[in-house]
Design a protein around this motif. Structure first.
Motif, PDB file in Angstrom:
ATOM      1  N   ALA A 125       0.844  -1.188   0.000  1.00 55.02           N
ATOM      2  CA  ALA A 125       0.000   0.000   0.000  1.00 55.02           C
ATOM      3  C   ALA A 125       0.876   1.234   0.000  1.00 55.02           C
ATOM      4  CB  ALA A 125      -0.930   0.013   1.221  1.00 55.02           C
ATOM      5  N   ARG A 126       0.321   2.320  -0.536  1.00 56.89           N
ATOM      6  CA  ARG A 126       0.964   3.625  -0.494  1.00 56.89           C
ATOM      7  C   ARG A 126       0.269   4.468   0.574  1.00 56.89           C
ATOM      8  NH1 ARG A 126      -0.130   4.882  -5.222  1.00 56.89           N
ATOM      9  NH2 ARG A 126       1.906   4.567  -6.249  1.00 56.89           N
ATOM     10  N   ILE A 127       1.043   5.187   1.349  1.00 56.99           N
ATOM     11  CA  ILE A 127       0.435   6.119   2.306  1.00 56.99           C
ATOM     12  C   ILE A 127       0.052   7.378   1.530  1.00 56.99           C
ATOM     13  CG2 ILE A 127       0.796   7.511   4.372  1.00 56.99           C
ATOM     14  CD1 ILE A 127       2.623   5.349   5.422  1.00 56.99           C
ATOM     15  N   ARG A 128      -1.242   7.564   1.362  1.00 55.91           N
ATOM     16  CA  ARG A 128      -1.745   8.668   0.541  1.00 55.91           C
ATOM     17  C   ARG A 128      -1.815   9.981   1.332  1.00 55.91           C
ATOM     18  NH1 ARG A 128      -5.113   9.189  -4.081  1.00 55.91           N
ATOM     19  NH2 ARG A 128      -5.420  11.422  -4.401  1.00 55.91           N
ATOM     20  N   HIS A 129      -2.121   9.882   2.622  1.00 54.51           N
ATOM     21  CA  HIS A 129      -2.251  11.106   3.425  1.00 54.51           C
ATOM     22  C   HIS A 129      -2.030  10.793   4.896  1.00 54.51           C
ATOM     23  CE1 HIS A 129      -3.881  14.927   4.919  1.00 54.51           C
ATOM     24  NE2 HIS A 129      -4.442  14.188   5.858  1.00 54.51           N
ATOM     25  N   ILE A 130      -1.357  11.712   5.605  1.00 51.76           N
ATOM     26  CA  ILE A 130      -1.241  11.640   7.059  1.00 51.76           C
ATOM     27  C   ILE A 130      -1.493  13.033   7.634  1.00 51.76           C
ATOM     28  CG2 ILE A 130       0.319   9.660   7.191  1.00 51.76           C
ATOM     29  CD1 ILE A 130       2.646  11.642   7.448  1.00 51.76           C
ATOM     30  N   VAL A 182     -11.270  19.072  26.646  1.00 48.23           N
ATOM     31  CA  VAL A 182     -12.091  18.593  27.759  1.00 48.23           C
ATOM     32  C   VAL A 182     -13.170  17.656  27.238  1.00 48.23           C
ATOM     33  CG1 VAL A 182     -13.564  19.262  29.692  1.00 48.23           C
ATOM     34  CG2 VAL A 182     -11.576  20.665  29.089  1.00 48.23           C
ATOM     35  N   LEU A 183     -13.857  18.056  26.172  1.00 52.48           N
ATOM     36  CA  LEU A 183     -14.782  17.109  25.528  1.00 52.48           C
ATOM     37  C   LEU A 183     -13.988  15.941  24.959  1.00 52.48           C
ATOM     38  CD1 LEU A 183     -17.727  16.588  24.906  1.00 52.48           C
ATOM     39  CD2 LEU A 183     -17.472  17.908  22.793  1.00 52.48           C
ATOM     40  N   MET A 184     -12.784  16.215  24.487  1.00 52.20           N
ATOM     41  CA  MET A 184     -11.710  15.241  24.257  1.00 52.20           C
ATOM     42  C   MET A 184     -11.890  14.301  23.077  1.00 52.20           C
ATOM     43  SD  MET A 184     -10.082  12.337  26.834  1.00 52.20           S
ATOM     44  CE  MET A 184     -10.462  13.272  28.282  1.00 52.20           C
ATOM     45  N   LEU A 185     -13.071  13.728  22.884  1.00 55.30           N
ATOM     46  CA  LEU A 185     -13.223  12.562  22.011  1.00 55.30           C
ATOM     47  C   LEU A 185     -13.861  12.882  20.653  1.00 55.30           C
ATOM     48  CD1 LEU A 185     -14.533  10.117  24.777  1.00 55.30           C
ATOM     49  CD2 LEU A 185     -12.162  10.518  24.082  1.00 55.30           C
ATOM     50  N   THR A 186     -14.038  14.150  20.324  1.00 51.33           N
ATOM     51  CA  THR A 186     -14.740  14.523  19.096  1.00 51.33           C
ATOM     52  C   THR A 186     -13.816  14.850  17.936  1.00 51.33           C
ATOM     53  OG1 THR A 186     -14.812  16.811  19.891  1.00 51.33           O
ATOM     54  CG2 THR A 186     -16.739  15.420  20.343  1.00 51.33           C
ATOM     55  N   ALA A 187     -12.517  14.919  18.163  1.00 53.49           N
ATOM     56  CA  ALA A 187     -11.589  15.362  17.124  1.00 53.49           C
ATOM     57  C   ALA A 187     -11.619  14.536  15.841  1.00 53.49           C
ATOM     58  CB  ALA A 187     -10.171  15.419  17.682  1.00 53.49           C
ATOM     59  N   PRO A 188     -11.926  13.223  15.875  1.00 56.05           N
ATOM     60  CA  PRO A 188     -11.944  12.490  14.598  1.00 56.05           C
ATOM     61  C   PRO A 188     -12.917  13.044  13.569  1.00 56.05           C
ATOM     62  CG  PRO A 188     -11.853  10.952  16.428  1.00 56.05           C
ATOM     63  CD  PRO A 188     -12.079  12.311  17.028  1.00 56.05           C
ATOM     64  N   ILE A 189     -13.969  13.730  14.005  1.00 54.97           N
ATOM     65  CA  ILE A 189     -14.950  14.263  13.056  1.00 54.97           C
ATOM     66  C   ILE A 189     -14.316  15.336  12.176  1.00 54.97           C
ATOM     67  CG2 ILE A 189     -17.132  15.521  12.853  1.00 54.97           C
ATOM     68  CD1 ILE A 189     -17.946  14.133  15.537  1.00 54.97           C
ATOM     69  N   ALA A 190     -13.759  16.356  12.806  1.00 46.95           N
ATOM     70  CA  ALA A 190     -13.121  17.424  12.039  1.00 46.95           C
ATOM     71  C   ALA A 190     -11.855  16.932  11.346  1.00 46.95           C
ATOM     72  CB  ALA A 190     -12.795  18.599  12.958  1.00 46.95           C
ATOM     73  N   ALA A 191     -11.134  16.027  11.997  1.00 49.68           N
ATOM     74  CA  ALA A 191      -9.895  15.520  11.409  1.00 49.68           C
ATOM     75  C   ALA A 191     -10.164  14.737  10.130  1.00 49.68           C
ATOM     76  CB  ALA A 191      -9.164  14.647  12.425  1.00 49.68           C
ATOM     77  N   THR A 192     -11.265  14.002  10.094  1.00 50.98           N
ATOM     78  CA  THR A 192     -11.625  13.251   8.884  1.00 50.98           C
ATOM     79  C   THR A 192     -11.941  14.198   7.737  1.00 50.98           C
ATOM     80  OG1 THR A 192     -12.439  11.355  10.151  1.00 50.98           O
ATOM     81  CG2 THR A 192     -13.266  11.606   7.901  1.00 50.98           C
ATOM     82  N   ALA A 193     -12.726  15.232   8.018  1.00 51.49           N
ATOM     83  CA  ALA A 193     -13.058  16.208   6.978  1.00 51.49           C
ATOM     84  C   ALA A 193     -11.798  16.894   6.454  1.00 51.49           C
ATOM     85  CB  ALA A 193     -14.041  17.233   7.530  1.00 51.49           C
ATOM     86  N   TYR A 194     -10.909  17.258   7.365  1.00 55.84           N
ATOM     87  CA  TYR A 194      -9.659  17.911   6.979  1.00 55.84           C
ATOM     88  C   TYR A 194      -8.810  17.005   6.100  1.00 55.84           C
ATOM     89  CZ  TYR A 194      -4.992  19.984   7.637  1.00 55.84           C
ATOM     90  OH  TYR A 194      -3.743  20.516   7.445  1.00 55.84           O
ATOM     91  N   ALA A 195      -8.692  15.748   6.485  1.00 52.30           N
ATOM     92  CA  ALA A 195      -7.853  14.806   5.741  1.00 52.30           C
ATOM     93  C   ALA A 195      -8.397  14.561   4.336  1.00 52.30           C
ATOM     94  CB  ALA A 195      -7.751  13.489   6.504  1.00 52.30           C
ATOM     95  N   LEU A 196      -9.699  14.381   4.229  1.00 52.96           N
ATOM     96  CA  LEU A 196     -10.288  14.140   2.915  1.00 52.96           C
ATOM     97  C   LEU A 196     -10.075  15.340   1.993  1.00 52.96           C
ATOM     98  CD1 LEU A 196     -13.596  12.369   3.984  1.00 52.96           C
ATOM     99  CD2 LEU A 196     -11.676  11.325   2.768  1.00 52.96           C
ATOM    100  N   GLU A 197     -10.236  16.534   2.540  1.00 54.40           N
ATOM    101  CA  GLU A 197     -10.027  17.732   1.726  1.00 54.40           C
ATOM    102  C   GLU A 197      -8.573  17.825   1.263  1.00 54.40           C
ATOM    103  OE1 GLU A 197     -10.531  22.607   1.971  1.00 54.40           O
ATOM    104  OE2 GLU A 197     -10.954  21.372   3.727  1.00 54.40           O
ATOM    105  N   ARG A 198      -7.638  17.595   2.184  1.00 52.36           N
ATOM    106  CA  ARG A 198      -6.227  17.679   1.824  1.00 52.36           C
ATOM    107  C   ARG A 198      -5.838  16.608   0.808  1.00 52.36           C
ATOM    108  NH1 ARG A 198      -2.653  20.571   5.156  1.00 52.36           N
ATOM    109  NH2 ARG A 198      -1.122  19.910   3.589  1.00 52.36           N
ATOM    110  N   ALA A 199      -6.476  15.436   0.904  1.00 55.04           N
ATOM    111  CA  ALA A 199      -6.155  14.341  -0.012  1.00 55.04           C
ATOM    112  C   ALA A 199      -6.910  14.438  -1.332  1.00 55.04           C
ATOM    113  CB  ALA A 199      -6.476  13.003   0.659  1.00 55.04           C
TER     114      ALA A 199
END
Length: 373
Positions: free
Chosen positions: A254-259, A267-284
């Protein structure tokens, strides 16, 4: 230069005080590194660095376990090692650092992964008597006295996204169903070195058993059944650039396409994957529909369900072989374990792109997108 995944292997995941509990974590990681090199045919002497994720680096996990694991496996002394702590994303971040190294040309061949023995070093051991925030004037000025608790955060996410306890338990039960089916169908056998049985998935669980459990917090909806299991395990991947592939006759899978990694409310702590997924898809330059398989770490059922609602990903493509609710979550190893599973799953389903993300302490999330070759 591109960064390639040449090999991907893991240990079985053992439950707390289970089959791996007496194995020194350096030996556990060392055995997986040895298996990785054997499977890929890579020369250990050609490895430029070893990068492992690990949380709570105390006792048997102290002293730079990446270096110790390599040496404990009898591998060449000239190869260095470094240990990474991005909380639950440590193993995934280790792969990111490896990809950056080989893509830049500062290294050509890197072993990356993670290890955790939660049986020998209990979760939170490194936080000591006061924890990371108490006594910090700057933290208090910015965040006040808002309590930092993953259990509280899981419940607050459930409230914010309108998730009921019934929904959380149905999701958790499906995680166990998928994990048991994957084990029985031999779908995860090729990922594992050594003993081939993951210990944590429950064959005898039910909605009735889940409903009988008390919430982890008074008035909350999160229970032990809808949380990831404490576990032991290790995983490793061989990351190479084009120069190493040619020089050493390696075969990329496999090729690493994006990191990338992003932060959110700590404090809410556990919600970052939502925004991080959107950011990654846009960058990729990709859409959610371009991704064949997703892994969103099941730290808690509410985390995965909130991510599903926001991303609109097809549930049939998410955690298809079960997640950490069933398999367990050996903190420093899980990110690497998910990437190991993704490499194998894309090959099984003939998919093109796979996306892995997970919530992490401090309100962070890593995202890795790989492309099957």
């Amino acid at each position: 230069m591109d960064a390639y995944l040449v090999g991907a292997v893991r240990s079985p995941v053992g439950r707390r005080d289970g089959v791996l509990s007496a194995v020194h974590p350096a030996d556990l990681a060392g055995e997986i590194i040895t298996a990785l090199l054997a499977r890929t045919g890579a020369d250990p002497a050609a490895v430029d660095d070893v990068i492992l994720g690990c949380v709570d680096t105390l006792g048997p996990q102290s002293g730079d376990i990446a270096r110790t694991a390599w040496l404990a496996a009898g591998l060449p002394e000239h190869v260095p090692g470094v240990t990474v702590d991005r909380q639950c994303g440590s193993g995934q971040q280790a792969v990111h650092f490896a990809a950056q190294a080989v893509a830049s040309g500062s290294a050509d061949l890197v072993v990356a992964g993670g290890v955790q023995s939660m049986s020998q070093v209990p979760i939170g051991s490194a936080m000591g008597l006061t924890g990371p925030y108490q006594g910090s004037r700057g933290w208090a000025e910015r965040y006040g006295d808002r309590p930092v608790s993953q259990f509280r955060s899981a419940d607050e996410i459930a409230v914010r996204w309108g998730l009921t306890r019934d929904e959380l338990e149905e999701y958790a039960l499906e995680s166990h169903r998928r994990a048991v089916a994957a084990i029985d169908g031999g779908l995860v056998t090729s990922e594992i070195s050594g003993m081939t049985t993951d210990e944590c998935p429950r064959r005898d669980t039910s909605r009735e058993r889940m409903a009988a459990l008390r919430p982890l917090r008074e008035g909350g909806v999160t229970t032990a059944a809808t949380s990831s299991q404490i576990a032991d395990g290790a995983a490793a991947l061989l990351v190479a650039n084009e120069r190493a592939v040619r020089r050493h006759g390696l075969t990329p899978r496999a090729r690493i396409r994006h990191i990338s990694a992003r932060g959110d409310d700590p404090v809410l702590m556990l919600t970052a994957p939502i925004a991080a997924t959107a950011y990654a898809l846009e960058r990729a330059g990709l859409q959610i529909s371009d991704i064949s398989r997703f892994e969103i770490n099941e730290a808690f059922a509410s985390v995965a369900l909130a991510w599903l609602r926001e991303t609109k990903a097809d549930p049939a493509t998410v955690n298809v072989n079960g997640g950490a609710i069933a398999f367990g979550h050996p903190l420093g190893a899980t990110g690497a374990r998910l990437l190991v599973g993704m490499v194998h799953e894309l090959e099984r389903c003939d998919g093109r792109f796979g996306l892995v993300t997970m919530c992490e302490g401090g309100g962070q999330a890593n995202v890795t997108i790989i492309e099957r070759l």
